[in-house]
Design an enzyme around this catalytic site. Sequence first.
Site, mmCIF file in Angstrom:
data_model
loop_
_atom_site.group_PDB
_atom_site.id
_atom_site.type_symbol
_atom_site.label_atom_id
_atom_site.label_comp_id
_atom_site.label_asym_id
_atom_site.label_seq_id
_atom_site.Cartn_x
_atom_site.Cartn_y
_atom_site.Cartn_z
ATOM 1 N N HIS A 232 31.446 34.376 37.312
ATOM 2 C CA HIS A 232 32.522 35.424 37.509
ATOM 3 C C HIS A 232 32.817 36.211 36.406
ATOM 4 O O HIS A 232 33.727 37.260 36.534
ATOM 5 C CB HIS A 232 33.804 34.531 38.272
ATOM 6 C CG HIS A 232 34.594 34.009 36.940
ATOM 7 N ND1 HIS A 232 34.387 32.685 36.449
ATOM 8 C CD2 HIS A 232 35.526 34.479 36.050
ATOM 9 C CE1 HIS A 232 35.221 32.574 35.724
ATOM 10 N NE2 HIS A 232 35.918 33.448 35.242
HETATM 11 C C1 UD1 Z 1 40.544 35.786 35.120
HETATM 12 C C2 UD1 Z 1 40.557 35.763 33.827
HETATM 13 C C3 UD1 Z 1 39.567 34.733 33.234
HETATM 14 C C4 UD1 Z 1 39.468 33.466 34.309
HETATM 15 C C5 UD1 Z 1 39.452 33.969 35.695
HETATM 16 C C6 UD1 Z 1 39.414 32.477 36.395
HETATM 17 C C7 UD1 Z 1 41.580 37.695 32.373
HETATM 18 C C8 UD1 Z 1 41.152 38.972 31.482
HETATM 19 N N1 UD1 Z 1 40.347 36.986 32.978
HETATM 20 O O1 UD1 Z 1 39.414 36.518 35.536
HETATM 21 O O2 UD1 Z 1 39.689 34.592 31.816
HETATM 22 O O3 UD1 Z 1 38.360 32.740 33.898
HETATM 23 O O4 UD1 Z 1 40.720 34.811 35.913
HETATM 24 O O5 UD1 Z 1 39.318 32.707 37.705
HETATM 25 O O6 UD1 Z 1 42.780 37.528 32.697
HETATM 26 N N2 UD1 Z 1 40.779 38.948 43.215
HETATM 27 C C9 UD1 Z 1 41.097 38.841 44.332
HETATM 28 N N3 UD1 Z 1 41.951 37.718 44.672
HETATM 29 C C10 UD1 Z 1 42.733 37.217 43.504
HETATM 30 C C11 UD1 Z 1 42.288 37.310 42.269
HETATM 31 C C12 UD1 Z 1 41.219 38.362 41.833
HETATM 32 O O7 UD1 Z 1 40.365 39.460 45.286
HETATM 33 O O8 UD1 Z 1 43.206 36.359 44.017
HETATM 34 C C13 UD1 Z 1 39.637 40.156 42.669
HETATM 35 C C14 UD1 Z 1 40.274 41.502 42.496
HETATM 36 O O9 UD1 Z 1 39.246 42.413 42.910
HETATM 37 C C15 UD1 Z 1 39.925 41.656 40.971
HETATM 38 C C16 UD1 Z 1 39.199 40.807 40.537
HETATM 39 O O10 UD1 Z 1 38.877 39.822 41.518
HETATM 40 O O11 UD1 Z 1 40.130 42.936 40.371
HETATM 41 C C17 UD1 Z 1 39.143 40.137 38.992
HETATM 42 O O12 UD1 Z 1 40.286 39.517 39.134
HETATM 43 P P1 UD1 Z 1 41.188 39.335 37.681
HETATM 44 O O13 UD1 Z 1 42.498 38.487 38.007
HETATM 45 O O14 UD1 Z 1 41.543 40.587 37.297
HETATM 46 O O15 UD1 Z 1 40.108 38.547 36.700
HETATM 47 P P2 UD1 Z 1 39.165 37.351 37.026
HETATM 48 O O16 UD1 Z 1 38.097 37.944 36.823
HETATM 49 O O17 UD1 Z 1 39.688 36.548 38.107
#
Ligand code: UD1
Length: 354
Positions: free
Chosen positions: A203
């Site tokens: 991820h």
């Molecule tokens: C975040 C953390 C990372 C951690 C990870 C665990 C930061 C910078 N990164 O990354 O260190 O390892 O969480 O999972 O904070 N999305 C959904 N549903 C959700 C959450 C996210 O659809 O419940 C999608 C969205 O499109 C979003 C993308 O995933 O834009 C990324 O989510 P985000 O929370 O920005 O960062 P992670 O990649 O999850």
Amino acid sequence: MRVLSVVGARPQFVKLAPIAHAMAAAGHEHVIVHTGQHYDAKMSDVFFADLRIPAPDVHLGVGSGTHGVQTGAMLSALDAVLLEHRPDWVLVYGDTNSTIAGALSAVKLHLPLAHLEAGLRSFNRRMPEEHNRVLTDHAADLCLAPTEVARGHLAAEGLAARTVVTGDVMTDVCLATAATVLADEPAPPAGLASGEFVLSTIHRADNTDDPQRLRAIVEGLAALPYPVVLTAHPRLVAKAAEHGIDLAQGSVHPVEPLEYPAMVAALGQARAVVTDSGGLQKEAFLLRTPCTTVRTETEWTETVDLGWNVLVTDLSTLTAVVDRPAPEPPDAAPYGDGHAAEAAVRALEEHLPR
Ligand code: UD1
């Protein structure tokens, strides 16, 4: 003592669980603030239910966005919450955007700040997590470090005087959960047989956002000579769709994100793990499953030094590395004895600012 925890992303709910239990056992007041960074039920709610974490007292509902937009939205919402509760400690966890937002908000309001899982370093300044953890450590009044390696990093940055080594709280949860779930001999995911599949998660932005890199990783997994259970984080699903990459190719069985007990069970049953997650590398080590990490560096260097984790940058070597024999079980327990959360709560009591 009143402690206000700021959490928002999946790994933080796992770290929160033993802290919430240790806070309750010690009779302290604990306010839980969920930023809403992770909002899908499978990324958030199921962790609160499975790990018996009290429901958040406050939910900021921030959701996704660019780093600045997401972090800024949390910051602007946190002032009022912190001022209302005026905790003795604001406690932030790990290295996500929710961590840095909680840290900045606390120091700007002159509220004491403690950082759980302090002192981890990848020394890769391209990673958003590295900015978050370095800045949070330097803002914190108390750095709760999981390991001696983390203590060393903090000392090298002049932070020795405010560091306490507690052990690793994820180890508390992982060992306790494994003892319960594996005893029941649960059915492995995707109808596969125990000991005959590889468990994988991918991820990190560095692995998902560049189409060529992501394609090479998925093709590497597809070519492995064992079935691969790929638990697909929303970011992976979104980026694969955007780049036109089919996740269900070759050996790969994509599945939805697993709930925590199911993940621990699958880890214990897998013959190997391929990941770019931080926590999973360590959990694989704790459950004695050889891990292959698709990154150029790791914060959990003990897993590599003890022979249980190998970093792969050249994906053409993936099959050979994954297929290596398991090393000897280590004598060392670098992540503590499963009681880190109690040690963290004791450190908060003992360093309570007067
Ligand atoms: C975040 C953390 C990372 C951690 C990870 C665990 C930061 C910078 N990164 O990354 O260190 O390892 O969480 O999972 O904070 N999305 C959904 N549903 C959700 C959450 C996210 O659809 O419940 C999608 C969205 O499109 C979003 C993308 O995933 O834009 C990324 O989510 P985000 O929370 O920005 O960062 P992670 O990649 O999850």
